[in-house]
Design an enzyme around this catalytic site. Structure first.
Site, PDB file in Angstrom:
ATOM      1  CB  SER A  86      -0.897  -0.013   1.237  1.00  0.00           C
ATOM      2  OG  SER A  86      -1.438   1.268   1.465  1.00  0.00           O
ATOM      3  CG  ASN A  87       1.477   3.273  -3.505  1.00  0.00           C
ATOM      4  OD1 ASN A  87       2.673   2.950  -3.535  1.00  0.00           O
ATOM      5  ND2 ASN A  87       0.616   2.882  -4.432  1.00  0.00           N
TER       6      ASN A  87
END
Ligand SMILES: Cc1ncc(COP(=O)(O)O)c(C=O)c1O
Length: 329
Positions: A86-87
């Site tokens: 996840s960014n």
């Protein structure tokens, strides 16, 4: 400022932290345009992959508002969720480290996905506590459980929903339109990757509030159906309107025909888009979000959807860390 009278004046009164390295640059994609041939429109790219902390991406703009809310709520710990690369989680962890909040992340691992992602390695490096779950569906309950556990220990958790896609998070993209309009000629289209909907809601609201209704906005889905993303976008956009005292409406375009086999699973069109942008412009797209969004834009150019005198902006929302694995131990 006196009493705010317009929605944009109201926006200026809403507290936020200054976290993004902005304005992010806009570059013209002249070599890509030449490669695509005489029918191609003028192409520009807005570099929100360069927003700074956590190696940049669209979440920094949203978190300027959302983490300001956490601080005003006197929270000491931010709890949020995402996938193993996840960014949003990596950037939240970096920003929390920088402003002195603790960070707890609930991460799911999609079946068959690598465990040793660079983002997970960075989450730990930034000092976040990581809770692992096996599916997307378990994340909400796991965040509530983590927050409850913290409360029982006398801590003050602040839960940030997936992607910081709340109306206040989307305000970051309303502001970004003020930035963009100083940087580009009149635009006809904006393309970008969409998933939890906050980016699209903010850009759409920003265009309306700046009187740029002639700009057509297309979000390209990284995962869910056009129907479910566009209803999320409309709901968040309505919340943005409530924050700034405006009524925002109108249709929302989400193209879900470039998802391929699923979230995070590459497609030949995505791989081609990544290769073309790298070789013709020295720009790195990512395999989960922006590669698929650019694949959609390229397909529309090739289908003759634009006139050569039209101007199209691709909003690069980041994510290139998704190419990388953790360093060897
Ligand atoms: C690189 C990148 N692009 C686009 C998106 C989609 O943005 P949003 O969740 O605001 O729709 C995300 C987040 O999920 C992302 O990490």
């Amino acid at each position: 400022m006196g009493n705010p009278v317009t929605p944009l004046e109201k926006l200026e009164t809403i507290p936020r932290l200054t976290l993004a390295f902005a304005p992010t640059p806009v570059t013209e994609l002249a070599r890509l345009r030449a490669f695509l041939g005489p029918g191609a429109p003028k192409l520009f790219l807005k570099h929100d992959d360069y927003t700074g902390p956590g190696f940049g991406g669209n979440k920094v703009r949203k978190l300027e508002y959302v983490l300001s809310e956490a601080i005003r709520a006197e929270a000491d710990t931010v709890v949020t969720c995402g996938g193993i690369r996840s960014n949003h989680c990596r950037i939240t962890a970096a920003l929390c480290a920088g402003i002195g909040l603790r960070c707890e992340l609930v991460l799911n691992t999609p079946q068959g996905a690598p465990e040793d992602t660079a983002s997970l390695w960075l989450d730990h490096l930034y000092g976040a506590t990581v809770h692992r779950v096996s599916s997307r569906e378990e994340r909400g309950a796991a965040m509530a459980q983590a927050a409850e556990f913290l409360r029982r220990q006398g801590r003050k958790p602040f839960v940030v929903p997936l992607g910081a896609s709340t109306p206040s998070g989307a305000l970051g993209f309303v502001r970004a339109i003020a930035e963009l309009r100083q940087q580009t000629p009149a635009l006809d289209w904006i393309f970008h990757s969409t998933s939890s909907g906050g980016t699209q809601a903010g850009i759409d609201a920003g265009l309306q509030l700046h009187g740029l209704n002639q700009v057509k906005l297309t979000g390209v889905s990284a995962d869910d159906s056009a129907e479910s993303i566009s209803s999320a976008v409309m709901e968040i956009r309505q919340g943005v309107g409530e924050h700034v005292g405006a009524v925002l409406g109108g249709p929302v375009e989400v193209d879900d025909s470039f998802v391929g086999p699923g979230y995070g699973l590459s497609t030949p069109e995505c791989e081609e888009a990544i290769r073309l942008l790298a070789r013709h412009e020295g720009v790195v797209l990512d395999p989960v979000y922006t590669g698929k969004a650019m694949a959609c834009l390229l397909a529309r150019v090739r289908a003759g959807s634009f006139k050569p005198n039209e101007t199209v902006l691709f909003w690069h929302t980041g994510g290139a860390m998704g190419h990388f694995r953790a360093p060897a131990a």
